[in-house]
Design a protein around this motif. Structure first.
Motif, PDB file in Angstrom:
ATOM      1  N   ALA A   1       6.830   1.104  21.800  1.00 23.14           N
ATOM      2  CA  ALA A   1       6.830   2.439  21.941  1.00 23.14           C
ATOM      3  C   ALA A   1       8.119   2.815  20.908  1.00 23.14           C
ATOM      4  O   ALA A   1       8.997   2.335  21.184  1.00 23.14           O
ATOM      5  CB  ALA A   1       6.859   3.183  23.167  1.00 23.14           C
ATOM      6  N   THR A   2       7.730   3.635  20.100  1.00 24.23           N
ATOM      7  CA  THR A   2       9.090   4.225  19.175  1.00 24.23           C
ATOM      8  C   THR A   2       9.419   5.620  19.426  1.00 24.23           C
ATOM      9  O   THR A   2       8.663   6.401  19.686  1.00 24.23           O
ATOM     10  CB  THR A   2       8.651   3.872  17.568  1.00 24.23           C
ATOM     11  N   VAL A   3      10.477   6.006  18.879  1.00 20.55           N
ATOM     12  CA  VAL A   3      10.899   7.532  18.874  1.00 20.55           C
ATOM     13  C   VAL A   3      10.761   8.111  17.584  1.00 20.55           C
ATOM     14  O   VAL A   3      10.772   9.210  17.569  1.00 20.55           O
ATOM     15  CB  VAL A   3      12.447   7.375  19.252  1.00 20.55           C
ATOM     16  N   GLY A   4      10.707   7.287  16.433  1.00 18.66           N
ATOM     17  CA  GLY A   4      10.347   7.692  15.136  1.00 18.66           C
ATOM     18  C   GLY A   4      10.310   6.781  14.258  1.00 18.66           C
ATOM     19  O   GLY A   4      10.463   5.694  14.458  1.00 18.66           O
ATOM     20  N   TYR A   5      10.262   7.116  12.848  1.00 21.89           N
ATOM     21  CA  TYR A   5      10.393   6.036  11.714  1.00 21.89           C
ATOM     22  C   TYR A   5      10.953   6.751  10.342  1.00 21.89           C
ATOM     23  O   TYR A   5      11.254   7.797  10.342  1.00 21.89           O
ATOM     24  CB  TYR A   5       8.924   5.854  11.379  1.00 21.89           C
ATOM     25  N   VAL A   6      11.365   5.520   9.585  1.00 19.11           N
ATOM     26  CA  VAL A   6      11.716   6.006   8.383  1.00 19.11           C
ATOM     27  C   VAL A   6      11.494   4.858   7.201  1.00 19.11           C
ATOM     28  O   VAL A   6      11.227   3.749   7.807  1.00 19.11           O
ATOM     29  CB  VAL A   6      13.425   5.740   8.283  1.00 19.11           C
ATOM     30  N   TYR A   7      11.096   5.251   6.176  1.00 18.07           N
ATOM     31  CA  TYR A   7      10.647   4.283   5.030  1.00 18.07           C
ATOM     32  C   TYR A   7      11.729   3.516   4.541  1.00 18.07           C
ATOM     33  O   TYR A   7      12.872   4.115   4.485  1.00 18.07           O
ATOM     34  CB  TYR A   7       9.878   4.895   4.008  1.00 18.07           C
TER      35      TYR A   7
ATOM     36  N   ASN B   1       0.897  -1.277   0.056  1.00 17.36           N
ATOM     37  CA  ASN B   1      -0.088  -0.162  -0.059  1.00 17.36           C
ATOM     38  C   ASN B   1       0.705   1.142  -0.309  1.00 17.36           C
ATOM     39  O   ASN B   1       0.227   2.289   0.401  1.00 17.36           O
ATOM     40  CB  ASN B   1      -0.822   0.192   1.230  1.00 17.36           C
ATOM     41  N   GLN B   2       2.292   1.043  -0.173  1.00 12.22           N
ATOM     42  CA  GLN B   2       3.028   2.091  -0.130  1.00 12.22           C
ATOM     43  C   GLN B   2       4.544   2.196  -0.824  1.00 12.22           C
ATOM     44  O   GLN B   2       5.272   1.263  -0.678  1.00 12.22           O
ATOM     45  CB  GLN B   2       3.485   2.540   1.430  1.00 12.22           C
ATOM     46  N   GLU B   3       4.434   2.768  -2.006  1.00  8.87           N
ATOM     47  CA  GLU B   3       5.391   2.931  -2.947  1.00  8.87           C
ATOM     48  C   GLU B   3       6.675   3.308  -2.058  1.00  8.87           C
ATOM     49  O   GLU B   3       7.743   3.217  -2.730  1.00  8.87           O
ATOM     50  CB  GLU B   3       5.083   3.856  -4.070  1.00  8.87           C
ATOM     51  N   LYS B   4       6.662   4.414  -1.170  1.00  6.67           N
ATOM     52  CA  LYS B   4       7.773   4.799  -0.465  1.00  6.67           C
ATOM     53  C   LYS B   4       8.380   3.680   0.293  1.00  6.67           C
ATOM     54  O   LYS B   4       9.817   3.956   0.826  1.00  6.67           O
ATOM     55  CB  LYS B   4       7.368   5.952   0.526  1.00  6.67           C
ATOM     56  N   GLY B   5       7.648   2.458   0.660  1.00  6.16           N
ATOM     57  CA  GLY B   5       8.400   1.394   1.328  1.00  6.16           C
ATOM     58  C   GLY B   5       7.636   1.092   2.791  1.00  6.16           C
ATOM     59  O   GLY B   5       6.404   1.664   2.908  1.00  6.16           O
ATOM     60  N   TRP B   6       8.239   0.279   3.443  1.00  3.51           N
ATOM     61  CA  TRP B   6       7.828  -0.036   4.708  1.00  3.51           C
ATOM     62  C   TRP B   6       8.036   1.025   5.843  1.00  3.51           C
ATOM     63  O   TRP B   6       8.963   1.646   5.797  1.00  3.51           O
ATOM     64  CB  TRP B   6       8.196  -1.335   5.268  1.00  3.51           C
ATOM     65  N   LYS B   7       6.948   1.490   6.642  1.00  2.00           N
ATOM     66  CA  LYS B   7       7.136   2.236   7.521  1.00  2.00           C
ATOM     67  C   LYS B   7       7.798   1.644   8.669  1.00  2.00           C
ATOM     68  O   LYS B   7       7.276   0.885   9.345  1.00  2.00           O
ATOM     69  CB  LYS B   7       6.007   3.107   7.688  1.00  2.00           C
ATOM     70  N   VAL B   8       9.296   1.793   9.094  1.00  2.00           N
ATOM     71  CA  VAL B   8       9.849   1.058   9.984  1.00  2.00           C
ATOM     72  C   VAL B   8      10.100   2.136  11.172  1.00  2.00           C
ATOM     73  O   VAL B   8      10.624   3.165  10.923  1.00  2.00           O
ATOM     74  CB  VAL B   8      11.134   0.584   9.497  1.00  2.00           C
ATOM     75  N   GLY B   9       9.564   1.642  12.137  1.00  2.00           N
ATOM     76  CA  GLY B   9       9.590   2.489  13.614  1.00  2.00           C
ATOM     77  C   GLY B   9      10.914   1.836  14.395  1.00  2.00           C
ATOM     78  O   GLY B   9      11.149   0.753  14.347  1.00  2.00           O
ATOM     79  N   VAL B  10      11.619   2.738  14.971  1.00  2.00           N
ATOM     80  CA  VAL B  10      12.651   2.490  15.817  1.00  2.00           C
ATOM     81  C   VAL B  10      12.462   2.687  17.116  1.00  2.00           C
ATOM     82  O   VAL B  10      11.739   3.542  17.714  1.00  2.00           O
ATOM     83  CB  VAL B  10      13.907   3.742  15.661  1.00  2.00           C
ATOM     84  N   GLN B  11      12.668   1.580  17.935  1.00  2.00           N
ATOM     85  CA  GLN B  11      12.190   1.015  19.226  1.00  2.00           C
ATOM     86  C   GLN B  11      12.755   2.489  20.328  1.00  2.00           C
ATOM     87  O   GLN B  11      13.786   2.817  20.220  1.00  2.00           O
ATOM     88  CB  GLN B  11      12.769  -0.123  19.773  1.00  2.00           C
ATOM     89  N   ASP B  12      11.877   2.804  21.100  1.00  2.00           N
ATOM     90  CA  ASP B  12      11.983   3.406  22.423  1.00  2.00           C
ATOM     91  C   ASP B  12      12.842   2.703  23.484  1.00  2.00           C
ATOM     92  O   ASP B  12      12.138   1.711  23.753  1.00  2.00           O
ATOM     93  CB  ASP B  12      10.965   4.205  23.103  1.00  2.00           C
ATOM     94  N   PRO B  13      14.266   2.884  23.713  1.00  2.00           N
ATOM     95  CA  PRO B  13      15.087   1.869  24.502  1.00  2.00           C
ATOM     96  C   PRO B  13      14.521   1.687  25.843  1.00  2.00           C
ATOM     97  O   PRO B  13      14.853   0.700  26.697  1.00  2.00           O
ATOM     98  CB  PRO B  13      16.270   2.271  24.533  1.00  2.00           C
ATOM     99  N   ASP B  14      13.713   2.871  26.419  1.00  2.00           N
ATOM    100  CA  ASP B  14      13.054   2.831  27.723  1.00  2.00           C
ATOM    101  C   ASP B  14      11.818   1.933  27.838  1.00  2.00           C
ATOM    102  O   ASP B  14      11.344   1.737  28.825  1.00  2.00           O
ATOM    103  CB  ASP B  14      12.987   4.217  28.164  1.00  2.00           C
ATOM    104  N   LYS B  15      11.386   1.460  26.822  1.00  3.23           N
ATOM    105  CA  LYS B  15       9.904   0.743  27.014  1.00  3.23           C
ATOM    106  C   LYS B  15      10.272  -0.648  26.312  1.00  3.23           C
ATOM    107  O   LYS B  15      10.970  -1.024  25.781  1.00  3.23           O
ATOM    108  CB  LYS B  15       9.002   1.507  26.059  1.00  3.23           C
ATOM    109  N   ILE B  16       9.566  -1.325  26.770  1.00  5.51           N
ATOM    110  CA  ILE B  16       9.391  -2.861  26.273  1.00  5.51           C
ATOM    111  C   ILE B  16       8.123  -3.301  25.577  1.00  5.51           C
ATOM    112  O   ILE B  16       8.164  -4.604  25.279  1.00  5.51           O
ATOM    113  CB  ILE B  16       9.500  -3.827  27.444  1.00  5.51           C
ATOM    114  N   ARG B  17       7.325  -2.552  25.423  1.00  5.22           N
ATOM    115  CA  ARG B  17       6.147  -3.068  24.626  1.00  5.22           C
ATOM    116  C   ARG B  17       5.884  -2.298  23.299  1.00  5.22           C
ATOM    117  O   ARG B  17       4.716  -2.167  22.760  1.00  5.22           O
ATOM    118  CB  ARG B  17       4.731  -2.554  25.544  1.00  5.22           C
TER     119      ARG B  17
END
Length: 350
Positions: free
Chosen positions: A235-241, A217-233
């Motif tokens: 939560a992310t800090v941001g993303y990049v395609y 559904n997205q020509e830009k790619g997969w929206k990959v979130g970068v994990q928040d190291p302080d959380k274990i469930r």
């Protein structure tokens, strides 16, 4: 004593893969569907999840799971009869003939050790056994134990015979491929999928993620979130395609023990025998192969942020996100115009 989170939480805590947008398919590819065939299994001491975005791929899925089990039986240090188990048992006695894939992996691991000047080292097994972080037998070893074990760490002491496909290690040494084997297995699954004509899939081996193709559904790619190291469930800090890439995340949140109020995480230095101490809380590496990403995620922890960024920026086709303990997000050069920060508790570092 406290152990890190495993299983499905580990997958969620390391990386999110989110699809959105539109895509057209070429006539030469299998038709892509929006709802994938997904299989989840407990393998490799974690939760493995495979998703194939094509119809009628049950046979390919079964074959991929079988392949993962086969590779696990070859590379385990604890399964009697595995290649790595036999190498360790024969230390100082004789070379051990191994499967071609095992030989290829050990050879690549030694090359990675050389490139990193020993920061990455699969002969750290003798040190890992002392700490046992991630198991119920985890403990903080005495300094005398570590000093006695360090002389048996040294990738340059491993002897390979390419013609005979044998591996030899000296007496007292022990190989541990945990910092590279999941990446190699992920690449093997990708290769297998490609042979089956699969172009669009997600391979998640407990945090070693390979995205094939782009989101349906997205020509830009997969929206990959970068994990928040302080959380274990998750939560992310941001993303990049990302398209056709490997994403490997390591963090001090993954596995650790607590002794007398002090936390000791699982990323050990081959030089000191102790957990690495610096300002890094987590690092995510983007590469073309998961094998390379696996080795780099460990290597970068030992380099630290400043040296690690310099190292990454000199590599072709490799990017990384470092997160420090003060919630700073440090980006390699190729991500600075593409990474989106979404967590207000974090800030982009200079």
């Amino acid at each position: 004593m406290k152990k890190g989170i495993t299983g499905l939480l580990l997958i969620c805590s390391i990386i999110f893969l989110i699809a959105c947008g539109s895509k057209k398919e070429s006539a030469s590819q299998l038709p892509v569907v929006k709802t994938p065939l997904t299989r989840t299994e407990s393998l490799l001491h974690t939760v493995v999840q495979l998703s194939i975005y094509h119809e009628n791929q049950e046979e390919a899925m079964d074959g991929a799971i079988k392949l993962i089990k086969e590779m696990e039986s070859l590379l385990s240090t604890s399964v009697e009869g595995s290649d790595i188990y036999r190498i360790n048992q024969a230390a100082g006695k004789e070379p051990v003939k191994v499967d071609e894939r095992t030989f290829e992996l050990v050879e690549e691991a030694l090359n990675a050790s050389d490139r990193s000047q020993g920061r990455f080292d699969i002969t750290i097994g003798v040190i890992n056994k002392l700490w046992n972080i991630g198991s119920e037998n985890a403990r903080k070893p005495d300094s005398s134990e570590i000093e006695a074990a360090l002389p048996y760490v040294g990738y340059d002491k491993v002897k390979l015979d390419a013609k005979e496909k044998t591996v030899y290690i000296e007496e007292g040494m022990s190989l541990e491929l945990g910092a590279i084997s999941k990446g190699y297995i992920a690449d093997q699954v990708k290769k297998y999928f490609e042979e089956k004509g699969i172009s669009t899939a997600i391979i998640n081996l407990g945090g070693n993620v390979v995205v094939m193709g782009t989101s349906p559904n997205q020509e830009k790619g997969w929206k990959v979130g970068v994990q928040d190291p302080d959380k274990i469930r998750g939560a992310t800090v941001g993303y990049v395609y990302q398209k056709n890439r490997s994403i490997v995340t390591s963090g001090i949140y993954e596995r650790y023990i607590e002794v007398d109020g002090q936390i000791y995480h699982h990323i050990l230095s081959p030089a000191t025998g102790y957990p690495v101490e610096n300002t890094i809380s987590g690092v995510t590496v983007f590469t073309d192969t998961s094998t390379q990403g696996d080795t780099l995620s460990t290597t970068l922890f030992i380099y630290g942020i400043e040296e690690g960024l310099a190292y990454i920026n000199d590599l072709e086709g490799v990017e990384a996100v470092f997160i420090d303990k003060d919630h700073g997000v440090h980006l390699s050069d190729g991500l600075k115009d593409h990474f989106a920060l979404t967590n207000e508790e974090y800030h982009l570092a200079d």
